[in-house]
Design an enzyme around this catalytic site. Structure first.
Site, short mmCIF file in Angstrom:
data_model
loop_
_atom_site.label_atom_id
_atom_site.label_comp_id
_atom_site.label_asym_id
_atom_site.label_seq_id
_atom_site.Cartn_x
_atom_site.Cartn_y
_atom_site.Cartn_z
N ASP A 150 49.63 44.99 41.72
CA ASP A 150 50.19 45.18 43.00
C ASP A 150 51.39 44.78 43.09
O ASP A 150 51.50 43.52 42.78
CB ASP A 150 49.49 46.21 43.99
CG ASP A 150 48.76 44.96 44.78
OD1 ASP A 150 49.41 43.81 44.51
OD2 ASP A 150 48.91 45.33 45.84
N HIS A 464 44.94 43.09 34.56
CA HIS A 464 44.94 44.53 36.06
C HIS A 464 47.13 43.85 36.37
O HIS A 464 46.74 43.62 37.80
CB HIS A 464 43.90 44.97 36.44
CG HIS A 464 44.71 45.82 37.88
ND1 HIS A 464 44.35 47.13 37.14
CD2 HIS A 464 45.12 45.75 38.98
CE1 HIS A 464 44.60 48.14 38.02
NE2 HIS A 464 45.48 47.50 39.24
O1 G3I Z 1 31.47 38.37 51.18
C1 G3I Z 1 31.02 39.39 50.53
C2 G3I Z 1 29.67 39.21 49.96
O2 G3I Z 1 29.01 38.78 51.16
C3 G3I Z 1 28.86 40.38 49.51
O3 G3I Z 1 27.56 39.65 49.16
C4 G3I Z 1 28.98 41.08 48.40
C5 G3I Z 1 29.33 41.67 47.81
O4 G3I Z 1 30.05 42.91 46.76
O5 G3I Z 1 31.19 41.52 48.56
C6 G3I Z 1 31.66 40.17 49.11
O6 G3I Z 1 32.77 41.19 49.68
C7 G3I Z 1 33.83 41.89 49.12
C8 G3I Z 1 34.71 40.72 49.60
O7 G3I Z 1 35.87 40.40 48.37
C9 G3I Z 1 34.95 39.53 49.37
O8 G3I Z 1 36.08 38.34 49.48
C10 G3I Z 1 33.75 42.45 48.61
O9 G3I Z 1 32.89 43.23 48.32
C11 G3I Z 1 34.90 43.45 47.86
O10 G3I Z 1 35.32 44.67 48.17
C12 G3I Z 1 36.39 42.48 48.26
O11 G3I Z 1 37.54 42.84 47.69
C13 G3I Z 1 38.70 42.59 48.12
C14 G3I Z 1 39.31 43.39 47.71
O12 G3I Z 1 40.66 43.56 47.66
C15 G3I Z 1 38.74 44.72 48.17
O13 G3I Z 1 38.72 44.36 49.10
C16 G3I Z 1 38.89 41.12 47.21
O14 G3I Z 1 38.60 40.19 48.18
C17 G3I Z 1 40.48 40.96 47.56
O15 G3I Z 1 40.46 39.17 47.03
C18 G3I Z 1 41.39 42.03 46.78
O16 G3I Z 1 42.62 41.95 47.18
C19 G3I Z 1 43.21 42.99 46.26
C20 G3I Z 1 44.80 43.62 47.34
O17 G3I Z 1 43.39 44.53 48.34
C21 G3I Z 1 45.15 43.98 46.65
N1 G3I Z 1 46.15 44.08 45.96
C22 G3I Z 1 44.73 42.56 45.04
C23 G3I Z 1 44.25 42.07 45.12
C24 G3I Z 1 43.30 41.48 43.98
O18 G3I Z 1 42.76 42.89 43.89
O1 9MR Z 2 46.37 48.41 41.99
C1 9MR Z 2 45.61 47.85 42.61
C2 9MR Z 2 45.26 46.81 42.51
O2 9MR Z 2 46.18 45.78 43.01
C3 9MR Z 2 44.11 46.94 43.78
O3 9MR Z 2 43.73 45.13 44.18
C4 9MR Z 2 42.73 47.83 43.46
C5 9MR Z 2 41.93 47.56 44.83
O4 9MR Z 2 42.46 47.95 46.01
O5 9MR Z 2 43.58 49.10 43.60
C6 9MR Z 2 44.31 49.33 42.44
O6 9MR Z 2 44.90 50.54 42.39
C7 9MR Z 2 43.79 51.74 41.78
C8 9MR Z 2 43.14 52.41 43.44
O7 9MR Z 2 42.81 51.67 44.08
C9 9MR Z 2 42.53 53.23 42.38
N1 9MR Z 2 42.92 54.45 41.97
C10 9MR Z 2 43.31 53.67 40.75
C11 9MR Z 2 43.97 51.95 40.75
C12 9MR Z 2 44.66 51.74 39.48
O8 9MR Z 2 44.22 52.02 38.64
#
Ligand code: G3I
Ligand code: 9MR
Ligand code: ZN
Length: 535
Positions: A150, A464
């Site tokens: 993103d 992605h």
């Molecule tokens: O830490 C828990 C763990 O204890 C548990 O067992 C496990 C089960 O699913 O989940 C773990 O947590 C996860 C966490 O990341 C760990 O860092 C969550 O499920 C998971 O939803 C979470 O995902 C994060 C994601 O955003 C959604 O919020 C990622 O770390 C994080 O790197 C990612 O970052 C995104 C930004 O929001 C937007 N830009 C892109 C970026 C990369 O995808």
């Molecule tokens: O493109 C987005 C990505 O960078 C983020 O990590 C992710 C989780 O927050 O979300 C992606 O965007 C999606 C959105 O959350 C739900 N609709 C579809 C989007 C991408 O296709």
């Protein structure tokens, strides 16, 4: 290549340990040149029930083969592996590409064909950002790196990326001599510092000039469509409110920058330190509170329930950079109150960075006893990681629980922990295990997937990553690390296609699978650190 035979698709350095892994079949194996000359024969042993992949995995050890060349592993009845090299410089290009990725993520300037090749595009996101909740206020917001696939720019993960790259430079200065072919190349400053400065200058804009606190992030309200190029993304930009974690990690990364840039640019170093000081004042006069997205902002949250580790890191870096005792007092008080924290290097759990800073400090006033306790803790965690790798089919440190969103970061963070432990204790086993992480990234894993774009026999093709989707170029931007297998199945296509698969196989090289195949700056940065050891 036979899918049951797993090797590093780049290869191995001559003196290093060299393992191939074979699923489902033991017996003999051989290593042959591309012209068919057999140069090594051995047995597949060390059979392991590998829980993450749900398979029986055998191991072949051909460490004794040290001749430079290009080879394949052959297994009777199966066929052969992808080809790989034995060479001193096997990770050289990877190390450069992992760094160059940050240039491709730059926001707010033209990426010229001279430096970006077919991935050139026009400047993006040049508008001022609106300060959320203050309708009359807007501020400059340009510059920095897009976070991931993103176009958001988030302080907390930005600070992790900065920290990994600056630590890599501090630990391995000789690994950063080769220019990256970026606009600043040739200015007398190592390119890794040129590149990190681009992010630091944006971070400075994230500090509220009024009170020194730091805005959590600068994003549009929602993510743009997948094929939208950065310069086409013209929705309003919004500064989300100041947060405790953004301000704490800002202090830490600016304090690091003040130290690392001092020899190359005194004025810039002084700017960073002054900014760190103002943010420190904000931090010390505000309670630890968790950030939540404002109700009209739907981009990445980077929320964090536990925030004392951000203060721990900030105080340690301020102490390491200035040698001033009040920072140490904050650090020691936190330790006394909370106990020894884990050596974690995540974007949310940053205590490990604080510990590194305190262990590396040369300040007179340092408490040797505390250093000894922190060192012992660091080493015992490293021992645990090394022990864990011995029970894994691919000899990596990830447990079943570690196959989460961004599992490649978990892996590389663990390898960083091990390499830092090696600095503390010269135990060569730590390096061997860390090397295995690099081999995993480069294809020695249950899916034979190279998790870096532009590398390997089975390269990542469909991350992605909006620019790679929207630019009409077949090859994705090179040098980007995928998040990798995530058992959480947290996007629609992963849910639809990966149900019931073992954790290490929950991965899709598909552009829609953001929970397994996005890329992010703070997944590249620990990979840069790890590769720096092996070039
Ligand atoms: O830490 C828990 C763990 O204890 C548990 O067992 C496990 C089960 O699913 O989940 C773990 O947590 C996860 C966490 O990341 C760990 O860092 C969550 O499920 C998971 O939803 C979470 O995902 C994060 C994601 O955003 C959604 O919020 C990622 O770390 C994080 O790197 C990612 O970052 C995104 C930004 O929001 C937007 N830009 C892109 C970026 C990369 O995808
Ligand atoms: O493109 C987005 C990505 O960078 C983020 O990590 C992710 C989780 O927050 O979300 C992606 O965007 C999606 C959105 O959350 C739900 N609709 C579809 C989007 C991408 O296709
Ligand atoms: Zn941009």
């Amino acid at each position: 290549m036979h899918e049951w035979i797993h090797i590093d698709q780049l290869g191995y350095r001559p003196g290093d340990r060299k393992y191939c892994f074979v699923t489902n079949q033991g017996g003999s194996f051989e290593v042959a040149t591309l012209t068919g000359q057999v140069v090594f024969t051995g047995e597949l042993d060390h059979a392991t029930n590998d829980t993450p992949s749900g398979e029986l995995v055998f191991r072949g050890d051909f460490s004794a083969l040290r001749e430079d060349g290009t080879y394949v592993v052959r297994v009777p009845g199966l066929g052969q592996s992808a080809s790989f090299s034995i060479s001193r410089s096997v990770f050289h290009d990877l190390h450069l590409a992992l760094q160059k990725c940050f240039y491709y993520q730059r926001c707010g300037m033209d990426l010229e064909p001279e430096f970006a090749g077919p991935w050139a595009h026009k400047a993006c996101h040049l508008n001022h950002g609106l300060v959320h909740g203050e309708p009359a206020r807007s501020l400059p917001s340009h510059g920095g790196w897009h976070d991931a696939g993103d176009y958001g720019k988030y302080v907390v993960p930005g600070a992790k990326a900065i920290a990994d790259l600056l630590l890599a430079y501090e630990f391995y200065p000789n690994a950063f001599q080769t220019p990256l072919h970026i606009p600043e190349s040739g200015n007398g400053i190592p390119d890794v510092l040129n590149e990190v400065r681009y992010e630091l200058e944006w971070m400075l804009r994230m500090q509220d000039p009024v009170n020194g606190g730091v805005f959590h992030k600068l994003t549009t309200h929602r993510f743009p469509g997948l094929a939208v190029m950065p310069e086409e993304d013209d929705a309003p930009l919004v500064f989300s409110p100041i947060s405790y974690t953004a301000t704490g990690t800002f202090v830490a990364s600016m304090a690091m920058a003040a130290r690392v840039y001092e020899p190359v640019d005194h004025d810039f170093a002084a700017t960073c330190l002054a900014a760190a000081n103002r943010a420190w004042t904000w931090l010390c006069s505000h309670p630890e509170t968790q950030f939540h997205n404002p109700p009209d902002v739907f981009t990445g949250e980077y929320g964090d329930r536990q925030c004392w580790d951000e203060l721990y890191w900030a105080s340690a870096e301020m102490f390491r950079t200035t040698g001033d005792n009040p920072y140490q007092e904050v650090f020691l008080n936190l330790l006394a109150e909370k106990g020894l924290p884990p050596a974690s290097l995540g974007w949310a759990n940053v205590a490990g960075y604080g510990t590194i800073a305190y262990l590396m400090t040369t300040a007179e006033a340092v408490d040797r006893n505390t250093q000894a306790r922190l060192r012992a803790r660091w080493l015992s965690e490293a021992e645990d990681l090394a022990e864990r790798s011995r029970t894994d089919g691919y000899q990596v440190t990830l447990t079943v629980e570690d196959y989460i969103w961004g599992s490649t970061m978990v892996l590389c963070n663990q390898a960083m922990q091990l390499l830092i432990a090696y600095r503390l204790d010269s135990n060569p086993a730590f390096v061997d295990v860390a090397a295995q992480s690099l081999h995993y990234l480069a294809g020695c894993n249950p899916l034979n997937q190279c998790y870096v774009t532009g590398f390997g026999t089975k390269p990542l093709m469909h991350p992605h990553h909006r620019p790679s989707i929207g630019d009409g170029v077949e090859q994705p931007v090179p040098g980007m690390v995928s998040g990798g297998p995530n058992k959480g199945l947290q996007d629609a296509i992963a849910k639809a296609e990966l149900g019931g698969r073992p954790p290490a196989k929950c991965f899709l090289d598909h552009q829609d699978s953001y929970s397994t195949n996005e890329i992010a700056i703070y997944w590249n940065s620990p990979a840069v650190f790890v590769a720096s050891h092996f070039i």
